[in-house]
Motif scaffolding. Structure first.
Motif, short mmCIF file in Angstrom:
data_model
loop_
_atom_site.label_atom_id
_atom_site.label_comp_id
_atom_site.label_asym_id
_atom_site.label_seq_id
_atom_site.Cartn_x
_atom_site.Cartn_y
_atom_site.Cartn_z
N TRP A 200 -44.33 31.94 14.83
CA TRP A 200 -43.13 31.23 14.37
C TRP A 200 -42.74 30.10 15.32
O TRP A 200 -42.34 29.02 14.87
CB TRP A 200 -41.96 32.21 14.22
CG TRP A 200 -40.70 31.49 13.83
CD1 TRP A 200 -39.60 31.29 14.58
CD2 TRP A 200 -40.47 30.84 12.58
NE1 TRP A 200 -38.67 30.55 13.89
CE2 TRP A 200 -39.18 30.25 12.66
CE3 TRP A 200 -41.20 30.68 11.42
CZ2 TRP A 200 -38.62 29.54 11.59
CZ3 TRP A 200 -40.65 29.95 10.36
CH2 TRP A 200 -39.37 29.40 10.46
N SER A 201 -42.86 30.29 16.61
CA SER A 201 -42.46 29.23 17.54
C SER A 201 -43.36 28.00 17.38
O SER A 201 -42.91 26.86 17.57
CB SER A 201 -42.48 29.73 18.99
OG SER A 201 -43.77 30.12 19.38
N GLU A 204 -41.98 26.16 14.31
CA GLU A 204 -40.75 25.43 14.65
C GLU A 204 -41.07 24.18 15.46
O GLU A 204 -40.51 23.11 15.21
CB GLU A 204 -39.81 26.35 15.42
CG GLU A 204 -39.07 27.33 14.56
CD GLU A 204 -37.86 27.88 15.28
OE1 GLU A 204 -36.75 27.80 14.72
OE2 GLU A 204 -38.03 28.40 16.39
N GLU A 207 -42.65 21.47 13.18
CA GLU A 207 -41.99 21.40 11.88
C GLU A 207 -42.23 20.06 11.19
O GLU A 207 -42.45 19.99 9.97
CB GLU A 207 -40.49 21.64 12.04
CG GLU A 207 -39.73 21.58 10.73
CD GLU A 207 -38.25 21.87 10.91
OE1 GLU A 207 -37.55 21.99 9.88
OE2 GLU A 207 -37.81 22.00 12.06
N ASP A 235 -36.47 33.32 8.41
CA ASP A 235 -35.92 31.97 8.28
C ASP A 235 -35.93 31.51 6.83
O ASP A 235 -36.88 31.76 6.08
CB ASP A 235 -36.74 31.01 9.15
CG ASP A 235 -36.06 29.68 9.33
OD1 ASP A 235 -36.19 28.82 8.44
OD2 ASP A 235 -35.39 29.50 10.36
N ARG A 237 -36.51 28.72 5.67
CA ARG A 237 -37.58 27.78 5.36
C ARG A 237 -38.82 28.48 4.79
O ARG A 237 -39.72 27.82 4.27
CB ARG A 237 -37.96 26.98 6.61
CG ARG A 237 -36.94 25.93 7.00
CD ARG A 237 -37.21 25.36 8.38
NE ARG A 237 -36.83 26.29 9.44
CZ ARG A 237 -36.84 26.00 10.73
NH1 ARG A 237 -37.23 24.80 11.14
NH2 ARG A 237 -36.48 26.90 11.62
#
Length: 251
Positions: A200-201, A204, A207, A235, A237
């Motif tokens: 996930w990082s 992000e 993005e 999230d 998104r």
């Protein structure tokens, strides 16, 4: 065999616990429930359970050119003979059930025949508008022959080991990796990119590179028997999140 009345420690209540968990999620927030799909539903038994609980299911497909058919299994497990047609027939009573097809072996050589087979299945089961077709990160095809050119909603799989390494700070050139992946997804006409939630990082941080795509993810730390699905936090998104469903009929 499932021994429902045996005394040994087991997970015989997995279905009921999952049913309560997902029912609560649906009652509290139907839109949230619509985004929670079952991961690796590769048997008829697991499908019969999952279709009563989830808005969608993910399954693994291998195309066999010799028989011109898709088989449902996850290599290196053996092909047990379950065809996609048989699978879809078993879910025909849920005309709104959504599918995530993880296509393990697309190739340029067999692509036209494989997509033609999907078209035949769509004519019988009307699946195109409710199916995501995921292709692996190494897949490449001529623009005129991609499944997206036939109206299939394509997702490009982001390489798990690479993007997880980026998330852990164990890799350089992560920006370049993201741009190359986005270019490949774009060339295939993909609507989605799909990724392991452990990265996930990375998503992000990159993005902007993936801003034109919808995001799909899987988080196997989430389990419908052990946790309350109404509390699954992810999230906004992410359009779809695959979670664990510990069926006794897992394959």
């Amino acid at each position: 065999f499932v021994r429902y009345d045996s005394l040994e420690k087991d997970n015989k209540d997995y279905y009921e616990r999952s049913r309560v968990s997902l029912m609560r999620a649906r009652e509290q927030n139907s839109e949230h429930w619509q985004s929670i799909w079952a991961h690796r539903v590769n048997s008829i038994g697991k499908l019969l359970e999952a279709k009563a609980l989830f808005a969608g299911v993910e399954l693994d497909l291998v195309y066999d050119a010799s028989s011109n058919d898709f088989h449902v299994f996850h290599p290196p497990k053996e092909n047990n003979g379950l065809t996609l047609g048989e699978y879809l027939r078993a879910s025909a009573d849920r005309s709104d059930l959504k599918f995530w097809f993880d296509w393990k072996n697309p190739s340029g050589t067999d692509l036209a025949a494989a997509v033609a087979k999907l078209e035949v299945l769509d004519q019988e089961f009307a699946i195109k508008d409710r199916t995501i077709l995921e292709v692996p990160s190494g897949f490449a095809a001529d623009n005129d022959e991609t499944p997206s050119s036939q109206g299939w909603q394509l997702s490009y799989y982001l390489p798990t080991n690479d993007i997880v390494a980026c998330s852990r700070g164990e890799s350089a050139n992560c920006g370049e990796l993201a741009l190359k992946a986005a270019d490949r997804a774009r060339s295939l006409g993909a609507r989605f990119v799909s990724f392991d939630y452990r990265a996930w990082s990375f998503m992000e941080a990159q993005e902007d590179a993936f801003s034109e795509f919808e995001w799909l993810g899987w988080d196997l730390s989430k389990n419908t028997m052990e946790q309350d699905a109404s509390n699954f936090d992810f999230d906004g998104r992410v359009s779809v999140l695959l979670v664990g469903y510990p069926s006794a009929f897992h394959y």
